[in-house]
Write a protein that holds these residues in place. Structure first.
Motif, mmCIF file in Angstrom:
data_model
loop_
_atom_site.group_PDB
_atom_site.id
_atom_site.type_symbol
_atom_site.label_atom_id
_atom_site.label_comp_id
_atom_site.label_asym_id
_atom_site.label_seq_id
_atom_site.Cartn_x
_atom_site.Cartn_y
_atom_site.Cartn_z
ATOM 1 N N VAL A 13 61.853 -66.351 -52.689
ATOM 2 C CA VAL A 13 60.925 -66.006 -53.769
ATOM 3 C C VAL A 13 59.731 -66.958 -53.773
ATOM 4 O O VAL A 13 58.575 -66.530 -53.932
ATOM 5 C CB VAL A 13 61.659 -66.041 -55.133
ATOM 6 C CG1 VAL A 13 60.666 -65.979 -56.293
ATOM 7 C CG2 VAL A 13 62.638 -64.884 -55.230
ATOM 8 N N LEU A 14 59.982 -68.239 -53.584
ATOM 9 C CA LEU A 14 58.886 -69.216 -53.585
ATOM 10 C C LEU A 14 57.940 -68.994 -52.409
ATOM 11 O O LEU A 14 56.718 -69.139 -52.545
ATOM 12 C CB LEU A 14 59.457 -70.635 -53.537
ATOM 13 C CG LEU A 14 60.149 -71.119 -54.821
ATOM 14 C CD1 LEU A 14 60.813 -72.463 -54.596
ATOM 15 C CD2 LEU A 14 59.155 -71.202 -55.966
ATOM 16 N N ALA A 17 55.878 -66.063 -53.383
ATOM 17 C CA ALA A 17 54.921 -66.473 -54.421
ATOM 18 C C ALA A 17 53.765 -67.254 -53.816
ATOM 19 O O ALA A 17 52.598 -67.052 -54.193
ATOM 20 C CB ALA A 17 55.635 -67.318 -55.476
ATOM 21 N N ILE A 91 57.074 -72.054 -61.087
ATOM 22 C CA ILE A 91 58.040 -71.007 -60.745
ATOM 23 C C ILE A 91 59.425 -71.617 -60.517
ATOM 24 O O ILE A 91 60.441 -71.095 -60.989
ATOM 25 C CB ILE A 91 57.572 -70.218 -59.508
ATOM 26 C CG1 ILE A 91 56.269 -69.465 -59.835
ATOM 27 C CG2 ILE A 91 58.638 -69.241 -59.051
ATOM 28 C CD1 ILE A 91 55.648 -68.777 -58.650
ATOM 29 N N THR A 115 56.678 -64.576 -60.037
ATOM 30 C CA THR A 115 56.059 -64.408 -58.718
ATOM 31 C C THR A 115 55.111 -63.220 -58.702
ATOM 32 O O THR A 115 54.010 -63.293 -58.141
ATOM 33 C CB THR A 115 57.154 -64.218 -57.648
ATOM 34 O OG1 THR A 115 57.880 -65.439 -57.514
ATOM 35 C CG2 THR A 115 56.565 -63.820 -56.306
#
Length: 624
Positions: A13-14, A17, A91, A115
């Motif tokens: 996810v990071l 993002a 985040i 995100t």
């Protein structure tokens, strides 16, 4: 391995993002607020801590940016990357907060929503202090949870106080979150009688913040005095705006979008009621969103200083509640959770697309406005900003200095004083460039532009998203007497017009491959057509290396309305082709009928153009 699954998903996810936030990071111009950030940071410590800055914003962001641009540089990418960095930290912190409140699933869902949040992405790509404040307010909330569980630990109280002070030193609007946290701390104080750590905490906040809070003032007082035509903030429109932008991003507002936002709000409410099984998390999350929001509504109603950025620090609370609703739906069927997730992600994707590819949904295009100016500037031109703070973007984007002025000054606009100032500028400068943007604030009736349009001659216009550039001749273009001419001559064209001579400025020929030419024409008969002028830069074989073809006065003057006997002062800028070789060149000048293409003959020369004196060209200087 299963216990680490959420962390691998979080890493994915990071990475996603980061890709969404670094994408086209430098594609758009810095807007006025971002340029103010760079102007302040480049001004150094003295500028960062000046009263002019502290009355509007705390100093911490500018101080950090000042230190950041020393190694990173001053490009749009470098300026915005600082905000991007803190957006990534936020985040990860939203995941940690959701995990602490309920579960790793809630934390991961909140991180995924953040995100894809177009509003979060927008401010992650802005060189302003809002993402820094969002991170530190979120960090303070995270520490508050530990304080609730371990109220006897003085170290936690001190850590919270330092982070809270840092948040307020980033954006004054962080006080919304700190107010909510103070209410929670007072409840904790009543429940545990923790007087000593609470008093120490308040002392840290007061001592840390007092140096610049003494300078702060309500900016809405300034707005209210300057622009009474601007609508006042009202509770329902504010709540509607917050709901839409938190749910769908900053650029969607339609009946379909409102329906989607309403569905997402309902889902967040269901998450609050059913997903968070214990009353403490429910109370905490509800208070996290409702108390600061109520403060904003109360303080901003009837004033002019509301903007979505002033409540951005509340976005994590909303997204965590929405994530709780998705967790609740997932427990009843993955299909329903997927559908609800798409209701959030798809509109935010459209908002993201509008931001990047619709010029009127993005930022002010000050960069192209500056390029337009630089391509046509002359040494004695004046840039006049219809907003007295406009010089900052010229200082950032232009490589060479301009004469500059800003009106109305002072604010609010005083018609008599402004007219006197305009008359003084018109008498001093032959050409004025008016930059209009943010006139809703400084000049909502466009008083300055109207006066210049009536008392000068518009010779060119440039329109860019949210920015207008207009050029005005302030010296008379129609003269009754022959002025002093640098290169006098007499050539009659078609038995109707005389070329009396020309002025030639070769100052930028070597550096920029540019000539500035002023022609002096005189009509001695009425003209029945609107003729165009051609100016061609040619070599001995009449090969073109630069040209201009337009009606006189930058295509604005109609020769059919030319009073016989009047002398026309006509200006041209000729840019040579980049591959123009060194050698001797000539300017050929004449007039023609744009309908038929027929040129006016010059009987004395036996041709249909006037050759001006030879111009030696040694080539363009290196680096230009």
């Amino acid at each position: 391995m299963k216990s680490y699954r959420h962390y691998f998903l979080l890493l994915a996810v990071l990475l996603l993002a980061f890709g969404l936030r670094v994408y086209r990071l430098e594609a758009q111009s810095l807007d006025a607020d971002e340029i103010n950030s760079m102007h302040t940071a480049l001004g150094g410590i003295k500028e960062v801590f000046s009263p002019q800055i502290l009355t509007r914003h705390p100093p911490l962001y500018f101080l950090f940016l000042h230190l950041w641009i020393k190694p990173a540089g001053t490009s749009e990418f470098a300026a915005r990357y600082f905000s991007l960095f803190f957006s990534m930290l936020s985040i990860a912190l939203i995941f940690a907060l959701g995990r602490r409140l309920l579960s790793q699933s809630l934390g991961l869902m909140a991180a995924i929503l953040t995100t894809f949040s177009a509003l979060h992405i927008y401010y992650a790509q802005e060189a302003r202090m809002y993402m820094l404040a969002l991170f530190f307010t979120l960090f303070s909330v995270y520490l508050l949870i530990f304080l609730i569980r371990q109220p006897a630990r003085l170290r936690l109280w001190l850590s919270w106080a330092v982070v809270a002070a840092t948040a307020i030193a980033s954006v004054y609007a962080s006080l919304q979150i700190i107010a909510f946290e103070e209410i929670v701390l007072l409840w904790l104080l009543w429940r545990n009688r923790a007087w000593r750590p609470w008093l120490v905490t308040q002392g840290v906040l007061v001592i840390g913040l007092s140096p610049w809070l003494l300078y702060s003032q309500a900016s809405s007082r300034v707005y209210g005095a300057v622009t009474p035509l601007t609508p006042l903030a009202r509770p329902y429109p504010m709540l509607r705006d917050i709901a839409l932008k938190f749910s769908l991003g900053p650029f969607l507002d339609s009946s379909l979008a409102q329906g989607a936002a309403a569905a997402l709000l309902l889902l967040a409410a269901l998450g609050l009621l059913y997903s968070l099984g214990r009353w403490r998390p429910r109370f905490f999350l509800a208070a996290y969103l409702v108390i600061p929001l109520a403060l904003v509504i109360i303080l901003a109603s009837g004033r002019l200083d509301y903007a979505i950025r002033s409540v951005l620090v509340l976005l994590p609370a909303f997204l965590i509640l929405l994530a709780a609703g998705l967790v609740w739906l997932r427990n009843r069927g993955r299909g329903w959770a997927l559908l609800a997730g798409l209701i959030f992600i798809v509109p935010n994707a459209f908002s993201f697309h509008h931001y990047h590819f619709d010029p009127w949904s993005g930022r002010e295009d000050l960069r192209d406005a500056a390029r337009f100016l630089e391509s046509q500037r002359q040494p004695n031109d004046l840039i006049l900003f219809d907003a007295p703070w406009g010089n900052e973007f010229i200082d950032y984007y232009l490589t060479e200095p301009f004469h500059q002025a800003g009106l109305p000054d002072p604010l609010p606009l005083n018609p008599e004083a402004t007219i006197a100032q305009l008359q003084g500028l018109v008498s001093q400068y032959p050409r004025i460039w008016l930059i209009s943007w943010q006139t809703w604030f400084s000049d909502p009736t466009l008083f300055v532009e109207s006066w210049l349009s009536k008392n000068s001659v518009t010779f060119t216009e440039g329109y860019f998203p949210y920015v207008t550039v207009k050029g005005y001749f302030t010296t008379p273009t129609l003269l009754t007497e022959v002025p002093t001419i640098e290169h006098p001559l007499v050539a009659e064209l078609g038995g109707m017009v005389r070329l009396l001579g020309y002025d030639l400025d070769k100052g930028e020929l070597a550096s920029k491959g540019r000539l500035r030419l002023t022609l002096y024409w005189q009509s001695f008969k009425p003209l029945d057509k609107d003729y165009k002028v051609f100016v061609h830069f040619v070599d001995k074989d009449l090969r073109f290396y630069g040209q201009k073809d337009n009606r006189p006065l930058f295509d604005q003057f109609l020769t059919s309305q030319w009073p016989p006997g009047d002398i026309l002062r006509d200006n041209y800028q000729i840019d040579l082709k980049p591959d123009t070789p060194p050698g001797e060149y000539w300017l050929l000048v004449g007039m023609y009928d744009p309908v038929t293409g027929q040129r006016l003959d010059i009987p004395a020369l036996g041709q249909n153009y006037v050759p001006l004196d030879a111009i030696p060209f040694g080539g363009r200087a290196r680096g230009h």
